[in-house]
Design a protein around this motif. Structure first.
Motif, PDB file in Angstrom:
ATOM      1  N   LYS A 434      64.421  35.168  23.405  1.00  0.00           N
ATOM      2  CA  LYS A 434      64.454  35.156  21.956  1.00  0.00           C
ATOM      3  C   LYS A 434      63.046  34.862  21.483  1.00  0.00           C
ATOM      4  O   LYS A 434      62.161  34.516  22.273  1.00  0.00           O
ATOM      5  N   TYR A 435      62.850  34.955  20.176  1.00  0.00           N
ATOM      6  CA  TYR A 435      61.542  34.643  19.627  1.00  0.00           C
ATOM      7  C   TYR A 435      61.199  33.188  19.939  1.00  0.00           C
ATOM      8  O   TYR A 435      62.022  32.291  19.783  1.00  0.00           O
ATOM      9  N   HIS A 436      59.959  32.951  20.377  1.00  0.00           N
ATOM     10  CA  HIS A 436      59.607  31.676  20.970  1.00  0.00           C
ATOM     11  C   HIS A 436      58.511  30.934  20.223  1.00  0.00           C
ATOM     12  O   HIS A 436      57.872  30.034  20.797  1.00  0.00           O
ATOM     13  N   ALA A 437      58.267  31.306  18.968  1.00  0.00           N
ATOM     14  CA  ALA A 437      57.283  30.580  18.144  1.00  0.00           C
ATOM     15  C   ALA A 437      55.944  30.482  18.865  1.00  0.00           C
ATOM     16  O   ALA A 437      55.375  31.483  19.241  1.00  0.00           O
ATOM     17  N   ARG A 438      55.448  29.247  19.040  1.00  0.00           N
ATOM     18  CA  ARG A 438      54.113  29.078  19.608  1.00  0.00           C
ATOM     19  C   ARG A 438      54.113  28.858  21.109  1.00  0.00           C
ATOM     20  O   ARG A 438      53.073  28.514  21.684  1.00  0.00           O
ATOM     21  N   ASN A 439      55.235  29.035  21.752  1.00  0.00           N
ATOM     22  CA  ASN A 439      55.322  28.783  23.191  1.00  0.00           C
ATOM     23  C   ASN A 439      54.891  30.011  23.980  1.00  0.00           C
ATOM     24  O   ASN A 439      55.640  30.570  24.765  1.00  0.00           O
ATOM     25  N   ARG A 440      53.649  30.419  23.766  1.00  0.00           N
ATOM     26  CA  ARG A 440      53.137  31.599  24.451  1.00  0.00           C
ATOM     27  C   ARG A 440      51.621  31.594  24.372  1.00  0.00           C
ATOM     28  O   ARG A 440      51.011  30.792  23.663  1.00  0.00           O
ATOM     29  N   GLY A 441      50.981  32.520  25.090  1.00  0.00           N
ATOM     30  CA  GLY A 441      49.535  32.621  25.044  1.00  0.00           C
ATOM     31  C   GLY A 441      49.039  33.836  25.785  1.00  0.00           C
ATOM     32  O   GLY A 441      49.797  34.523  26.482  1.00  0.00           O
ATOM     33  N   VAL A 442      47.771  34.133  25.616  1.00  0.00           N
ATOM     34  CA  VAL A 442      47.098  35.186  26.375  1.00  0.00           C
ATOM     35  C   VAL A 442      46.001  34.539  27.195  1.00  0.00           C
ATOM     36  O   VAL A 442      45.463  33.485  26.837  1.00  0.00           O
ATOM     37  N   THR A 443      45.656  35.141  28.326  1.00  0.00           N
ATOM     38  CA  THR A 443      44.678  34.552  29.228  1.00  0.00           C
ATOM     39  C   THR A 443      44.093  35.654  30.094  1.00  0.00           C
ATOM     40  O   THR A 443      44.338  36.844  29.880  1.00  0.00           O
ATOM     41  N   VAL A 444      43.330  35.275  31.094  1.00  0.00           N
ATOM     42  CA  VAL A 444      42.767  36.200  32.081  1.00  0.00           C
ATOM     43  C   VAL A 444      43.147  35.696  33.464  1.00  0.00           C
ATOM     44  O   VAL A 444      42.921  34.520  33.790  1.00  0.00           O
ATOM     45  N   PHE A 445      43.748  36.556  34.270  1.00  0.00           N
ATOM     46  CA  PHE A 445      44.097  36.210  35.642  1.00  0.00           C
ATOM     47  C   PHE A 445      43.084  36.832  36.603  1.00  0.00           C
ATOM     48  O   PHE A 445      42.498  37.878  36.321  1.00  0.00           O
ATOM     49  N   ASP A 446      42.908  36.160  37.734  1.00  0.00           N
ATOM     50  CA  ASP A 446      42.036  36.671  38.800  1.00  0.00           C
ATOM     51  C   ASP A 446      42.724  36.392  40.128  1.00  0.00           C
ATOM     52  O   ASP A 446      42.263  35.581  40.935  1.00  0.00           O
ATOM     53  N   PHE A 447      43.858  37.060  40.336  1.00  0.00           N
ATOM     54  CA  PHE A 447      44.684  36.792  41.505  1.00  0.00           C
ATOM     55  C   PHE A 447      44.025  37.244  42.805  1.00  0.00           C
ATOM     56  O   PHE A 447      44.195  36.614  43.845  1.00  0.00           O
ATOM     57  N   VAL A 448      43.316  38.366  42.748  1.00  0.00           N
ATOM     58  CA  VAL A 448      42.789  38.992  43.961  1.00  0.00           C
ATOM     59  C   VAL A 448      41.288  39.210  43.818  1.00  0.00           C
ATOM     60  O   VAL A 448      40.849  40.021  42.990  1.00  0.00           O
ATOM     61  N   LYS A 449      40.513  38.497  44.601  1.00  0.00           N
ATOM     62  CA  LYS A 449      39.071  38.723  44.618  1.00  0.00           C
ATOM     63  C   LYS A 449      38.787  40.042  45.341  1.00  0.00           C
ATOM     64  O   LYS A 449      39.546  40.449  46.234  1.00  0.00           O
ATOM     65  N   PRO A 450      37.694  40.725  44.992  1.00  0.00           N
ATOM     66  CA  PRO A 450      37.400  42.008  45.658  1.00  0.00           C
ATOM     67  C   PRO A 450      37.384  41.915  47.176  1.00  0.00           C
ATOM     68  O   PRO A 450      37.864  42.817  47.858  1.00  0.00           O
ATOM     69  N   ASN A 451      36.869  40.808  47.731  1.00  0.00           N
ATOM     70  CA  ASN A 451      36.818  40.673  49.184  1.00  0.00           C
ATOM     71  C   ASN A 451      38.182  40.433  49.810  1.00  0.00           C
ATOM     72  O   ASN A 451      38.329  40.527  51.030  1.00  0.00           O
ATOM     73  N   ASP A 452      39.174  40.069  48.982  1.00  0.00           N
ATOM     74  CA  ASP A 452      40.524  39.852  49.498  1.00  0.00           C
ATOM     75  C   ASP A 452      41.358  41.121  49.482  1.00  0.00           C
ATOM     76  O   ASP A 452      42.492  41.124  49.962  1.00  0.00           O
ATOM     77  N   MET A 453      40.835  42.203  48.918  1.00  0.00           N
ATOM     78  CA  MET A 453      41.605  43.443  48.787  1.00  0.00           C
ATOM     79  C   MET A 453      41.807  44.062  50.166  1.00  0.00           C
ATOM     80  O   MET A 453      40.833  44.353  50.876  1.00  0.00           O
ATOM     81  N   THR A 492      41.072  27.340  44.669  1.00  0.00           N
ATOM     82  CA  THR A 492      40.336  26.756  43.557  1.00  0.00           C
ATOM     83  C   THR A 492      41.268  26.431  42.412  1.00  0.00           C
ATOM     84  O   THR A 492      42.384  26.920  42.337  1.00  0.00           O
ATOM     85  N   THR A 493      40.763  25.589  41.520  1.00  0.00           N
ATOM     86  CA  THR A 493      41.487  25.280  40.290  1.00  0.00           C
ATOM     87  C   THR A 493      40.624  25.695  39.122  1.00  0.00           C
ATOM     88  O   THR A 493      39.451  25.337  39.054  1.00  0.00           O
ATOM     89  N   THR A 494      41.186  26.476  38.207  1.00  0.00           N
ATOM     90  CA  THR A 494      40.441  26.909  37.022  1.00  0.00           C
ATOM     91  C   THR A 494      41.083  26.316  35.788  1.00  0.00           C
ATOM     92  O   THR A 494      42.299  26.138  35.715  1.00  0.00           O
ATOM     93  N   THR A 495      40.247  26.001  34.838  1.00  0.00           N
ATOM     94  CA  THR A 495      40.732  25.464  33.571  1.00  0.00           C
ATOM     95  C   THR A 495      41.145  26.597  32.668  1.00  0.00           C
ATOM     96  O   THR A 495      40.845  27.760  32.936  1.00  0.00           O
ATOM     97  N   PRO A 496      41.842  26.310  31.568  1.00  0.00           N
ATOM     98  CA  PRO A 496      42.308  27.388  30.691  1.00  0.00           C
ATOM     99  C   PRO A 496      41.163  28.284  30.246  1.00  0.00           C
ATOM    100  O   PRO A 496      40.110  27.810  29.828  1.00  0.00           O
ATOM    101  N   GLU A 497      41.393  29.611  30.353  1.00  0.00           N
ATOM    102  CA  GLU A 497      40.374  30.586  29.988  1.00  0.00           C
ATOM    103  C   GLU A 497      40.955  31.586  29.011  1.00  0.00           C
ATOM    104  O   GLU A 497      41.909  32.275  29.313  1.00  0.00           O
ATOM    105  N   ALA A 498      40.388  31.641  27.836  1.00  0.00           N
ATOM    106  CA  ALA A 498      40.797  32.605  26.809  1.00  0.00           C
ATOM    107  C   ALA A 498      42.280  32.531  26.518  1.00  0.00           C
ATOM    108  O   ALA A 498      42.921  33.514  26.240  1.00  0.00           O
TER     109      ALA A 498
END
Length: 594
Positions: A434-453, A492-498
């Motif tokens: 259902k509609y979730h008000a402010r319980n959402r966000g956009v971000t950037v993921f980096d699941f796979v580094k090029p060397n891990d492909m 690694t641990t990354t802080t919130p990004e975008a």
């Protein structure tokens, strides 16, 4: 039933009147008789809009024939809906197509409109169903006419096919009983959905099983992998190996915080050709995670091809509304909203059992399962639990995916969205979308580094609008590099990004999972109604004709179909025109990559 696919965010600011999408080339028509009472049901998953609804019958030329809601309503009359603080409620109405108004109506349309007058008097959501109306007693004695093609007409009633129910076999279900969910093997249970859903019943699976019928399980073949508890749940305090809820070891994973408080966390690791992702959110309700390539071209909204229902192919050159999938060309060229063209995985947990879905979102409509787009469940493992007022979902999937309703998970950075049910308030603990008000966000993921492909795996096919000789395609996804022997970096641990969470607006491109438009669900006769089905309220039928008024169908010309760019691992890119790729040629190309 609504036109396919059943999208519920079709607004007058972005899509053509009267319906927001073109009538398919091979439409499905629901059939009715005059002077018989039917129950019309529909749903709208956003409760907060100001204004009301109205229902209109249109003829084959999309001109108004009769106003069905409100009764004897004029052009500007609306049926006011009471505000609901407890979530979307079923909206149903008993309606009749009176012979005093029309004798019959072939290839006609039922139009439902929902106001959102807080954004202006002319801002309206709309949706349509294609219908035939015949004189009383003249309805054809056939499976198609009587049972919507989903059952066999016995002469007195419908004997519904598997996974359909209702007086006219109009309701889709994923299960009829626990047996369909593997209860004999203790795989899952069948549960009636408490809120409007495209499937009236669903399977909820025991830990270790997933899939529409809990038919899939995951066997960990690596006995040295002690990062995730694939076998059985244990108490978090009794298993130092699986320190997080007795389910996984966080030290095995890269970590990303989605907000400053650390309430919502993403863990990920690459395992061979797959990515294993864990979403650990502060909520006792549903959660969802989505992604797409960065800088994906806005033409992605041309999928699915609404002009060819249930087709994966990009559309051929056409004119007008069909050419643009119902969008005005200005809307089609506009920057992508956070929910446009997003690959999504969602999870709900009820009574210790989970439902995990592989989904796709064309726009801000409620996401639909990949099977709506001739896709499939692409997950190779899926688990979800609720612990300590948190919902935890894990899924595995191949890094590369080639079906149109899936996006690759790497290599490199990708655009991401997330959403969840709130911890408190009107949507607190909700186990349904259902509609979730402010319980959402956009971000950037980096699941796979090029060397891990990985160097081996499914070929990556990506559709881009403009060829780019720089080695980075138009979606912002670099061509996979040659495999190296570089070891995997330390987690690694990354802080919130975008990451953002903004107030909702119909034109706010930072908002996600906004479900607003009403969508027709099903028709039934009143003696077979159920109060838990779907949202709306039709209460009467117009007994006198309404003046015929053509809808505005002027066409806003759009750009021609773009070329395609096909990128395979460790290969050069080339440009072709989509219609020129035959099935045989595509198979030949795929084989050449192995």
């Amino acid at each position: 039933m609504a036109r396919f696919p059943p999208l519920d965010f079709l607004d007058t600011a972005r899509t053509f009147a009267p319906c927001g999408m073109p009538r398919p080339k091979n439409p499905f028509f629901s059939n009715f008789e005059t002077d018989k009472e039917y129950t019309l049901a529909w749903t709208s998953n956003h409760d907060g809009h100001a204004g009301g609804v109205r229902i209109t019958l249109l003829d084959a030329q999309e001109r108004s024939v009769a106003r069905l809601l409100p009764m004897n309503g004029g052009v500007d009359d609306w049926k006011r809906l009471e505000d609901s603080a407890s979530g979307p409620v079923p909206l149903t109405a008993n309606i009749t197509f009176p012979s005093s108004v029309l004798s019959e109506c072939h290839q006609c349309t039922l139009l439902i409109e929902r106001q959102a007058s807080e954004y202006g008097a002319t801002y309206i959501f709309h949706s349509c169903a294609d219908v035939n109306i015949v004189p009383s007693g003249k309805l054809e004695e056939s499976d198609e006419a009587r049972c919507n093609g989903n059952g066999r007409w016995t002469g007195t009633a419908c004997a519904c096919s598997k996974f359909f129910e209702g007086r006219a076999c109009q309701y889709r279900v994923d299960c009829h009983s626990d047996v369909d969910c593997g209860s004999a093997e203790e795989r899952g249970r069948c549960r009636k959905e408490e809120q409007p859903s495209f499937a009236q019943k669903s399977c909820y699976c025991n830990y270790g099983y997933f899939g529409r019928h809990c038919e899939s399980s995951f066997a960990n073949e690596d006995s040295t992998d002690n990062c995730f508890n694939y076998e059985n749940l244990v108490d978090s305090g009794s298993s130092p190996m699986f320190a997080k809820y007795g389910v996984f070891n966080p030290r095995c994973y890269d970590t990303k915080l989605l907000n400053d408080k650390g309430d919502d966390i993403i863990y990920s690791r690459v395992i061979g050709s797959e990515v294993e992702i864990i979403a650990d959110f502060k909520t006792n309700g549903w959660l969802a995670l989505g992604w797409r390539p960065q800088n994906l071209d806005p033409s992605c909204r041309l999928f699915p091809d609404i002009g060819l229902p249930r087709s994966r192919s990009y559309r051929q050159a056409e004119s007008g509304i069909a050419k643009t999938n119902g969008f005005y060309s200005s809307a089609l060229k506009a920057p992508l909203h956070g929910m446009d063209c997003v690959d999504i995985v969602s999870a709900s947990v009820i009574d210790g059992r989970s439902k995990i879905r592989d989904m796709y979102s064309r726009d801000r409509s409620t996401p639909l399962e990949d099977t709506f787009f001739e896709g499939e469940m692409s997950l190779t493992a899926a688990y979800a639990i609720e612990r300590d007022d948190r919902t935890v979902m894990m899924f595995r999937r191949n890094i590369r995916e080639i079906e149109p309703s899936d996006h690759p998970l790497g290599p490199g950075k990708i655009f991401g969205v997330w959403a969840k049910a709130g911890a408190s308030g009107s949507d607190g603990g909700a186990d349904f979308f259902k509609y979730h008000a402010r319980n959402r966000g956009v971000t950037v993921f980096d699941f796979v580094k090029p060397n891990d492909m990985p160097s081996k795996g499914n070929p990556l096919i990506y559709i881009a609008k403009h060829p780019n000789p720089s080695g980075v395609n138009a979606g912002g996804v670099p061509s996979p590099p040659a495999t190296t022997s570089t070891p995997k970096p330390t987690p690694t641990t990354t802080t919130p990004e975008a990451t953002t969470s903004t107030d909702e607006s119909p034109i706010d491109d930072n908002s996600v999972f906004d479900h607003s438009s009403p969508v027709f669900k099903a028709f039934d006769q009143p003696e077979h109604t159920s109060a838990s089905r779907l949202p709306g309220s039709i209460t009467s039928v117009s007994r006198s004709p309404v003046a015929s008024t053509p809808f505005n169908n002027e066409v806003d010309e759009a750009t021609q179909q773009p070329p395609a760019r096909i990128i395979a691992p460790n290969s050069a890119a080339f440009t072709v025109s989509i219609p020129q790729i035959t099935v045989t040629a595509l198979i030949a190309m795929l084989l050449s990559w192995f």
